[in-house]
Design a protein around this motif. Structure first.
Motif, PDB file in Angstrom:
ATOM      1  N   GLN A   1       0.869  20.077  20.587  1.00  0.00           N
ATOM      2  CA  GLN A   1       0.039  19.092  19.908  1.00  0.00           C
ATOM      3  C   GLN A   1      -0.589  18.154  20.929  1.00  0.00           C
ATOM      4  O   GLN A   1       0.045  17.804  21.934  1.00  0.00           O
ATOM      5  CB  GLN A   1       0.869  18.240  18.938  1.00  0.00           C
ATOM      6  CG  GLN A   1       1.155  18.871  17.597  1.00  0.00           C
ATOM      7  CD  GLN A   1       1.720  17.831  16.633  1.00  0.00           C
ATOM      8  OE1 GLN A   1       2.569  17.024  17.003  1.00  0.00           O
ATOM      9  NE2 GLN A   1       1.257  17.849  15.401  1.00  0.00           N
TER      10      GLN A   1
ATOM     11  N   VAL B   1      -2.456  12.049  15.178  1.00  0.00           N
ATOM     12  CA  VAL B   1      -3.057  13.249  15.740  1.00  0.00           C
ATOM     13  C   VAL B   1      -3.845  14.040  14.699  1.00  0.00           C
ATOM     14  O   VAL B   1      -4.936  14.546  14.996  1.00  0.00           O
ATOM     15  CB  VAL B   1      -1.971  14.127  16.411  1.00  0.00           C
ATOM     16  CG1 VAL B   1      -0.914  14.577  15.414  1.00  0.00           C
ATOM     17  CG2 VAL B   1      -2.601  15.316  17.120  1.00  0.00           C
ATOM     18  N   ASN B   2      -3.346  14.156  13.476  1.00  0.00           N
ATOM     19  CA  ASN B   2      -4.059  14.956  12.469  1.00  0.00           C
ATOM     20  C   ASN B   2      -5.393  14.327  12.095  1.00  0.00           C
ATOM     21  O   ASN B   2      -6.405  15.024  11.941  1.00  0.00           O
ATOM     22  CB  ASN B   2      -3.184  15.129  11.225  1.00  0.00           C
ATOM     23  CG  ASN B   2      -1.977  16.008  11.489  1.00  0.00           C
ATOM     24  OD1 ASN B   2      -2.033  16.918  12.319  1.00  0.00           O
ATOM     25  ND2 ASN B   2      -0.882  15.737  10.801  1.00  0.00           N
ATOM     26  N   GLN B   3      -5.392  13.002  11.945  1.00  0.00           N
ATOM     27  CA  GLN B   3      -6.641  12.314  11.612  1.00  0.00           C
ATOM     28  C   GLN B   3      -7.652  12.430  12.750  1.00  0.00           C
ATOM     29  O   GLN B   3      -8.847  12.637  12.519  1.00  0.00           O
ATOM     30  CB  GLN B   3      -6.361  10.838  11.301  1.00  0.00           C
ATOM     31  CG  GLN B   3      -5.596  10.602  10.007  1.00  0.00           C
ATOM     32  CD  GLN B   3      -4.093  10.755  10.164  1.00  0.00           C
ATOM     33  OE1 GLN B   3      -3.605  11.155  11.228  1.00  0.00           O
ATOM     34  NE2 GLN B   3      -3.360  10.439   9.118  1.00  0.00           N
ATOM     35  N   GLN B   4      -7.167  12.324  13.995  1.00  0.00           N
ATOM     36  CA  GLN B   4      -8.085  12.414  15.123  1.00  0.00           C
ATOM     37  C   GLN B   4      -8.604  13.835  15.302  1.00  0.00           C
ATOM     38  O   GLN B   4      -9.771  14.042  15.657  1.00  0.00           O
ATOM     39  CB  GLN B   4      -7.409  11.936  16.408  1.00  0.00           C
ATOM     40  CG  GLN B   4      -8.340  11.867  17.613  1.00  0.00           C
ATOM     41  CD  GLN B   4      -9.521  10.943  17.382  1.00  0.00           C
ATOM     42  OE1 GLN B   4      -9.377   9.870  16.808  1.00  0.00           O
ATOM     43  NE2 GLN B   4     -10.701  11.353  17.815  1.00  0.00           N
ATOM     44  N   LEU B   5      -7.762  14.819  15.051  1.00  0.00           N
ATOM     45  CA  LEU B   5      -8.218  16.210  15.125  1.00  0.00           C
ATOM     46  C   LEU B   5      -9.353  16.454  14.140  1.00  0.00           C
ATOM     47  O   LEU B   5     -10.326  17.154  14.450  1.00  0.00           O
ATOM     48  CB  LEU B   5      -7.053  17.159  14.831  1.00  0.00           C
ATOM     49  CG  LEU B   5      -6.051  17.378  15.962  1.00  0.00           C
ATOM     50  CD1 LEU B   5      -4.878  18.223  15.476  1.00  0.00           C
ATOM     51  CD2 LEU B   5      -6.718  18.047  17.160  1.00  0.00           C
ATOM     52  N   SER B   6      -9.235  15.879  12.959  1.00  0.00           N
ATOM     53  CA  SER B   6     -10.299  16.019  11.966  1.00  0.00           C
ATOM     54  C   SER B   6     -11.601  15.425  12.479  1.00  0.00           C
ATOM     55  O   SER B   6     -12.680  16.021  12.323  1.00  0.00           O
ATOM     56  CB  SER B   6      -9.880  15.336  10.660  1.00  0.00           C
ATOM     57  OG  SER B   6     -10.931  15.366   9.717  1.00  0.00           O
ATOM     58  N   GLN B   7     -11.512  14.251  13.114  1.00  0.00           N
ATOM     59  CA  GLN B   7     -12.705  13.623  13.671  1.00  0.00           C
ATOM     60  C   GLN B   7     -13.315  14.468  14.784  1.00  0.00           C
ATOM     61  O   GLN B   7     -14.531  14.649  14.863  1.00  0.00           O
ATOM     62  CB  GLN B   7     -12.352  12.236  14.211  1.00  0.00           C
ATOM     63  CG  GLN B   7     -12.130  11.193  13.135  1.00  0.00           C
ATOM     64  CD  GLN B   7     -13.375  10.984  12.301  1.00  0.00           C
ATOM     65  OE1 GLN B   7     -14.432  10.635  12.821  1.00  0.00           O
ATOM     66  NE2 GLN B   7     -13.264  11.207  11.005  1.00  0.00           N
TER      67      GLN B   7
ATOM     68  N   LYS C   1     -13.108  17.677  15.261  1.00  0.00           N
ATOM     69  CA  LYS C   1     -13.715  18.900  14.742  1.00  0.00           C
ATOM     70  C   LYS C   1     -15.085  18.620  14.135  1.00  0.00           C
ATOM     71  O   LYS C   1     -15.978  19.470  14.179  1.00  0.00           O
ATOM     72  CB  LYS C   1     -12.785  19.536  13.715  1.00  0.00           C
ATOM     73  CG  LYS C   1     -11.532  20.155  14.334  1.00  0.00           C
ATOM     74  CD  LYS C   1     -10.573  20.671  13.273  1.00  0.00           C
ATOM     75  CE  LYS C   1      -9.310  21.249  13.916  1.00  0.00           C
ATOM     76  NZ  LYS C   1      -8.315  21.683  12.892  1.00  0.00           N
TER      77      LYS C   1
ATOM     78  N   TYR D   1      -8.831   6.589  19.909  1.00  0.00           N
ATOM     79  CA  TYR D   1      -7.470   7.111  19.857  1.00  0.00           C
ATOM     80  C   TYR D   1      -6.758   6.803  21.167  1.00  0.00           C
ATOM     81  O   TYR D   1      -7.387   6.658  22.217  1.00  0.00           O
ATOM     82  CB  TYR D   1      -7.460   8.620  19.587  1.00  0.00           C
ATOM     83  CG  TYR D   1      -8.017   9.471  20.713  1.00  0.00           C
ATOM     84  CD1 TYR D   1      -7.173  10.040  21.664  1.00  0.00           C
ATOM     85  CD2 TYR D   1      -9.384   9.722  20.819  1.00  0.00           C
ATOM     86  CE1 TYR D   1      -7.678  10.829  22.692  1.00  0.00           C
ATOM     87  CE2 TYR D   1      -9.899  10.502  21.835  1.00  0.00           C
ATOM     88  CZ  TYR D   1      -9.041  11.054  22.770  1.00  0.00           C
ATOM     89  OH  TYR D   1      -9.544  11.828  23.792  1.00  0.00           O
TER      90      TYR D   1
ATOM     91  N   LEU E   1      -9.521  23.282  21.185  1.00  0.00           N
ATOM     92  CA  LEU E   1     -10.158  22.536  20.103  1.00  0.00           C
ATOM     93  C   LEU E   1     -11.681  22.583  20.212  1.00  0.00           C
ATOM     94  O   LEU E   1     -12.382  22.833  19.221  1.00  0.00           O
ATOM     95  CB  LEU E   1      -9.677  21.085  20.130  1.00  0.00           C
ATOM     96  CG  LEU E   1     -10.332  20.124  19.136  1.00  0.00           C
ATOM     97  CD1 LEU E   1      -9.962  20.499  17.704  1.00  0.00           C
ATOM     98  CD2 LEU E   1      -9.912  18.691  19.434  1.00  0.00           C
TER      99      LEU E   1
END
Length: 463
Positions: free
Chosen positions: A360, A38-44, A46, A343, A103
């Motif tokens: 989340q 989830v953290n890596q995908q959130l970065s993408q 954004k 994802y 988001l």
């Protein structure tokens, strides 16, 4: 290439029989990693969904519930008649939509919305309206070109179809598989022809722009004679705009319900080819266009037009005219694509709910595409959808020496040309008409992951 021509080369198909991915994505979903969460995908996300971003997106909503278990099915589904479970699921779906809105920060326009499952039509009319209200709360649907739902005709009423149309749905796909009662009993899916006919009649009456039927050959107790009757009904009586003719993939080591199918009842490889050949010949006689692999459409359907205009695309729903957009995925096990990343959401309800209870997004795994992945994804997309590849165009776009970069792959192409799958040209190659049935054999040459590990047992057979 004359796409109206359908050439079925049985000898070639028998010679080229193998297992290969269906390439609804590249890299394929089995390459997704738990390390990309989830953290890596959130970065993408954004990076893509900046304040300036205002492009139309595609949405996929997974409704996992069915009221009966079809033994052949490999989908992520939950068998239940407990409506409270659906109520709870929709409450969590609302939480997921709200998190995406936080988001993204604004309402984005939607070009395509697809409800898959499971059986989305197991929702009640009020539940469909509830989900559509949710979509409209967070996205702009006014200019959506396609709003589609997968239907199980056994529990779809005329009132349900009217409600779909009023909500803006314009395309429906009906699961049929086979009309033979003996086969239906063997796979635990009793579906009278009258149910399917009624739903299609209502779709035509209301003005749905496209209807599709899913068929499966290779199911237990199928014979050439029995399936000819099913094809007669589909072609002469039902006349859908699109037909998907899937090869049954018997993978009981992966899909537990298939262990209840008696393997001795499955048609032989020779009989399966007899059935497929009959179907292809009948569809060609009826004027259907082979889109690719196992998809057929009437000449005036959008897919056939996109094929002839070389704008055909491919995504997780198969061949499409809207694949070249970011796709946001909602619901358990759903798969999305944003920027250069794939994802997938949590695969079971408890995990899906736990993510959302923690505020989340329920992203379990995914993959950030490398530059090589992006390059090969475009090549495989061109092969699967345009049935040709121009080396110079790829080399210019990606600023590389094609002959050097793909030396190993190019060394394999003369053999494919020798057996008639492709025709080599000075600038690249074209897939032959008879090769379109075996397009996965051509595409997999450029699959770096398969080249590194030739174990393809996890994939279905190409025919």
């Amino acid at each position: 290439m004359n796409f109206r021509q359908i050439e079925f080369d049985r000898e070639l198909i028998e010679r080229c029989q193998t297992n290969a991915p269906r390439y609804t994505s590249y890299p394929t979903a089995d390459r997704f990693s738990l390390d990309f969460g989830v953290n890596q995908q959130l970065s993408q996300m954004k990076q893509v969904f900046t304040p300036e971003f205002n492009q139309a997106v595609s949405l996929y909503i997974h409704i996992p519930f069915c009221n009966t278990l079809c033994l052949y099915c490999g989908c992520n589904k939950i068998i239940t008649n407990n409506r409270a479970k659906i109520t709870e699921y929709l409450e969590y779906l609302a939480k997921e939509f709200a998190l995406y809105h936080q988001l993204i920060g604004k309402k984005l326009p939607v070009i395509q919305l697809h409800f898959g499952g499971g059986s989305p039509s197991w929702l009640s009319i009020s539940e469909v309206q509830q989900v559509m209200n949710l979509v409209r709360e967070y996205f702009i649907l006014e200019n959506a070109e396609e709003i589609a739902m997968e239907l199980d005709p056994r529990h779809v009423t005329d009132e349900f179809m009217s409600a779909l149309y009023q909500e803006g749905f314009n395309r429906v796909s009906l699961g049929v598989q086979d009309f033979d009662p003996v086969v239906q009993k063997a796979v635990n899916r009793i579906q009278p022809l009258a149910d399917t006919q009624r739903v299609l009649d209502q779709a035509a009456k209301l003005g749905f722009k496209s209807t599709s039927i899913d068929l499966i050959y290779g199911l237990p107790l199928q014979t050439l004679a029995s399936y000819r009757q099913t094809m007669d009904i589909v072609i002469n009586q039902l006349k859908p705009a699109r037909i998907a003719l899937f090869n049954y993939a018997h993978l009981p080591h992966i899909f537990m319900p298939q262990t209840r199918i008696n393997e001795a009842d499955l048609p032989s490889a020779n009989e399966k080819l007899n059935i497929l050949q009959m179907c292809v010949e009948r569809l060609a006689e009826a004027g259907y266009v082979l889109i690719g692999m196992d998809h057929f459409a009437r000449p005036d359907d959008e897919l056939a037009i996109a094929l002839s205009e070389q704008t055909l695309q491919r995504n997780f729903q198969g061949y499409s005219t809207f694949a070249d957009t970011n796709m946001l995925a909602f619901g358990v096990s759903s798969i999305g694509f944003v920027g250069n990343s794939y994802y997938q959401s949590a695969k079971d309800l408890d995990s899906y709910y736990n993510f959302l209870n923690a505020d989340q997004l329920p992203i379990l795994r995914g993959l950030l595409l490398s530059p090589d992945d992006v390059l090969r994804r475009e090549i495989i997309q061109q092969i699967m959808c345009q049935f040709e590849l121009n080396y110079a165009a790829v080399a210019e776009k990606y600023q590389l020496d094609f002959a050097n970069y793909f030396a190993a792959e190019l060394a394999e192409l003369p053999e494919l040309a020798k057996i008639g799958l492709i025709t080599l040209t000075p600038s690249g190659f074209q897939v032959s008409n008879k090769g379109r049935f075996l397009i996965r054999n051509v595409a997999k040459v450029f699959d770096r992951y398969l080249r590194a590990n030739q174990d393809n047992r996890r994939y279905s057979k190409v025919i």
